[in-house]
Design a protein around this motif. Structure first.
Motif, mmCIF file in Angstrom:
data_model
loop_
_atom_site.group_PDB
_atom_site.id
_atom_site.type_symbol
_atom_site.label_atom_id
_atom_site.label_comp_id
_atom_site.label_asym_id
_atom_site.label_seq_id
_atom_site.Cartn_x
_atom_site.Cartn_y
_atom_site.Cartn_z
ATOM 1 N N UNK A 199 2.170 -6.797 4.151
ATOM 2 C CA UNK A 199 2.127 -6.705 2.700
ATOM 3 C C UNK A 199 3.032 -5.582 2.179
ATOM 4 N N UNK A 200 3.589 -5.814 0.984
ATOM 5 C CA UNK A 200 4.506 -4.861 0.366
ATOM 6 C C UNK A 200 3.886 -3.475 0.221
ATOM 7 N N UNK A 201 2.627 -3.407 -0.190
ATOM 8 C CA UNK A 201 1.989 -2.112 -0.402
ATOM 9 C C UNK A 201 1.793 -1.363 0.913
ATOM 10 N N UNK A 202 1.492 -2.099 1.971
ATOM 11 C CA UNK A 202 1.365 -1.466 3.285
ATOM 12 C C UNK A 202 2.717 -0.945 3.766
ATOM 13 N N UNK A 203 3.793 -1.643 3.432
ATOM 14 C CA UNK A 203 5.127 -1.172 3.788
ATOM 15 C C UNK A 203 5.463 0.123 3.045
ATOM 16 N N UNK A 204 5.053 0.193 1.778
ATOM 17 C CA UNK A 204 5.264 1.425 1.025
ATOM 18 C C UNK A 204 4.531 2.600 1.658
ATOM 19 N N UNK B 33 6.053 6.211 3.559
ATOM 20 C CA UNK B 33 5.571 7.577 3.361
ATOM 21 C C UNK B 33 5.067 8.173 4.664
ATOM 22 N N UNK B 34 4.355 7.357 5.449
ATOM 23 C CA UNK B 34 3.859 7.814 6.741
ATOM 24 C C UNK B 34 5.015 8.178 7.677
ATOM 25 N N UNK B 35 6.134 7.441 7.559
ATOM 26 C CA UNK B 35 7.304 7.706 8.385
ATOM 27 C C UNK B 35 8.122 8.883 7.914
ATOM 28 N N UNK B 36 7.711 9.509 6.802
ATOM 29 C CA UNK B 36 8.386 10.720 6.345
ATOM 30 C C UNK B 36 9.444 10.508 5.285
ATOM 31 N N UNK B 37 9.599 9.262 4.798
ATOM 32 C CA UNK B 37 10.566 9.010 3.733
ATOM 33 C C UNK B 37 9.949 9.341 2.381
#
Length: 297
Positions: A187-192, A196-200
């Motif tokens: 899902x798009x929201x999980x990708x968002x 953030x979790x990946x540091x972007x």
């Protein structure tokens, strides 16, 4: 996502290796999405010197990036070596003479997984990734790798597929057996959240649906095979599907027919984000914290 829907990377690689020669003839969606991604760059003012095309396929996106940023070095990275060779062949043909493929015009290509990029830290100004992240099981790891190789203030622009992709085909297979037959997407929201979790930082997401139409269900499957988009889930069946089972799938897909055509829906998710400036650490290399004392007048 349950483990049954995790993608088998070895199967993904093998499928794209086999599809390299047929890919361009069937990659209608990939070219359209790439064109729409490129339009977004019209509104993002960047002047990258080094660009990574993560999941470069047969080089269509890389060609657009070279045209748009003629002074940049574009690095093509793909899981399948045959895809990179197909891109190189097209570049050689376009060059006219192989001798022109030396020096700056020689293609830079890397065969690797986007979850484990063989690139130095802070070595890339921009990452472009068209319809590749859907093959990653844990997108946080891919985004963390993107952040690692991006220079401060570097940007990532990507497209991927959302959960409504191939909903008609998924419905046609539902109830057939207990196996997985269609890849499942995030899902798009999980990708968002994963960005953030990946540091972007400063992630921007949006989505649209693109519908391709076909004369028969077999044509849908044929196109998916031609671009290497096989069912690569861990919970897939290991044998061929029987004639009766396929007839059941075709009958179920027929319920979606409209105006003489069968739809195949793709939920396309777009996103971009940045690597911000690194915060100055107040710790020594051994982990001890440094505290500054300021003497007042």
């Amino acid at each position: 996502m349950s483990e049954a829907f995790f993608t088998d990377k070895a199967r993904v690689r093998a499928a794209f290796e086999r599809a390299a020669t047929s890919y361009d003839g069937a990659a209608v969606l990939q070219r359209e999405v790439a064109a729409r991604m490129a339009e977004r760059l019209d509104y993002i003012k960047v002047a990258p010197k080094v660009i990574l095309d993560a999941g470069s396929g047969t080089g269509e996106g890389a060609a657009e990036l070279r045209r748009r940023y003629p002074d940049a070095r574009v690095i093509e990275l793909d899981l399948a070596q045959a895809m990179l060779l197909a891109s190189r062949g097209k570049q050689q043909q376009a060059a006219g003479l192989v001798s022109r493929l030396f020096g700056r015009d020689k293609p830079w290509q890397v065969c690797a997984d986007i979850e484990r990029l063989p690139l130095a830290d802070a070595s890339v100004d921009m990452i472009w990734s068209n319809l590749a992240i859907q093959w990653v099981n844990i997108p946080d790891s891919a985004f963390a790798e993107f952040r690692r190789v991006l220079k401060p203030e570097g940007m990532v622009l990507f497209s991927t597929l959302g959960p409504d992709t191939l909903q008609e085909l998924r419905h046609a297979f539902s109830g057939l057996d207990g196996l997985t037959h269609v890849n499942r997407f995030i899902d798009m929201h999980d990708l968002g959240d994963a960005m953030l979790s990946g540091g972007l930082s400063e992630p921007v997401m949006d989505m649209e649906k693109i519908v391709l139409t076909y004369a028969a269900a077999r044509d849908v499957m044929r196109d998916l095979k031609a671009i290497g988009a096989h069912n690569a889930t861990a919970g897939r069946g290991r044998g061929l599907m029987g004639k009766r089972a396929w007839q059941q799938v075709e009958a179920a897909y027929e319920t979606w027919r409209r105006e003489g055509r069968l739809p195949a829906t793709y939920e396309v998710v777009y996103g971009h984000a940045w690597r911000g400036q690194d915060k100055k650490s107040n710790r020594l290399p051994d982990g001890r914290q440094v505290i500054d004392f300021v003497k007042k007048g």
